[in-house]
Design an enzyme around this catalytic site. Structure first.
Site, PDB file in Angstrom:
ATOM      1  CG  HIS A   1      -0.186  -0.207   2.557  1.00 44.99           C
ATOM      2  ND1 HIS A   1       0.067  -1.651   2.988  1.00 44.99           N
ATOM      3  CD2 HIS A   1       0.030   0.581   3.596  1.00 44.99           C
ATOM      4  CE1 HIS A   1       0.686  -1.319   3.983  1.00 44.99           C
ATOM      5  NE2 HIS A   1       0.840  -0.233   4.441  1.00 44.99           N
ATOM      6  CG  LEU A   2       1.772   5.310  -2.524  1.00 48.36           C
ATOM      7  CD1 LEU A   2       2.717   5.384  -3.835  1.00 48.36           C
ATOM      8  CD2 LEU A   2       0.878   6.760  -2.338  1.00 48.36           C
TER       9      LEU A   2
END
Ligand code: AMP
Ligand code: ZN
Length: 111
Positions: free
Chosen positions: A97-98
């Site tokens: 995830h960013l």
């Protein structure tokens, strides 16, 4: 059934505050925001971390959607993207995830 929390969000098994989704990625609001805007850009397909990505299309989808979300939300004062990777980085959810953070000044070097 996957025990992964982001896979459960992707499948609808647990709810989340969705900002956007297409077949490759989805964008949700972080449940514990660290800035006035704190989004997570998450590939639908389970990949444990940045270190595990083998298909460059995953990066294309994540980065394209992160910059698109920043445009859509008009984050013209700037933003920070963070991808914690592995134990020492502080990664707590083992599904890539960013973090897209905005709305305040961020320190450098980071904590
Ligand atoms: P990291 O520490 O980089 O692995 O980031 C994981 C992030 O996921 C943290 O910022 C958490 O607040 C966030 N998070 C955990 N569970 C949820 C959830 N159910 N919905 C939204 N964000 C979540
Ligand atoms: Zn997962």
């Amino acid at each position: 059934m996957s025990e992964c929390i982001f896979c459960k969000i992707a499948s609808g098994e647990i709810p989340a505050d969705f900002v956007y989704r297409n077949e490759k990625v989805f964008v949700i609001r972080d449940i514990t925001p660290q800035a006035p805007t704190h989004l997570l850009v998450i590939p639908t397909q389970h990949v444990a971390s940045a270190a595990e990505v083998s298909d460059p299309a995953v990066w294309a989808a994540v980065m394209e959607q992160a910059t698109e979300a920043a445009r859509f939300l008009n984050l013209t004062e700037g933003y920070r993207m963070v991808i914690n990777t592995g134990a020492q980085s502080g990664q707590t959810v083992p599904h890539l995830h960013l973090h897209l953070l905005s709305g305040r000044v961020f320190d450098w070097p980071p904590g």
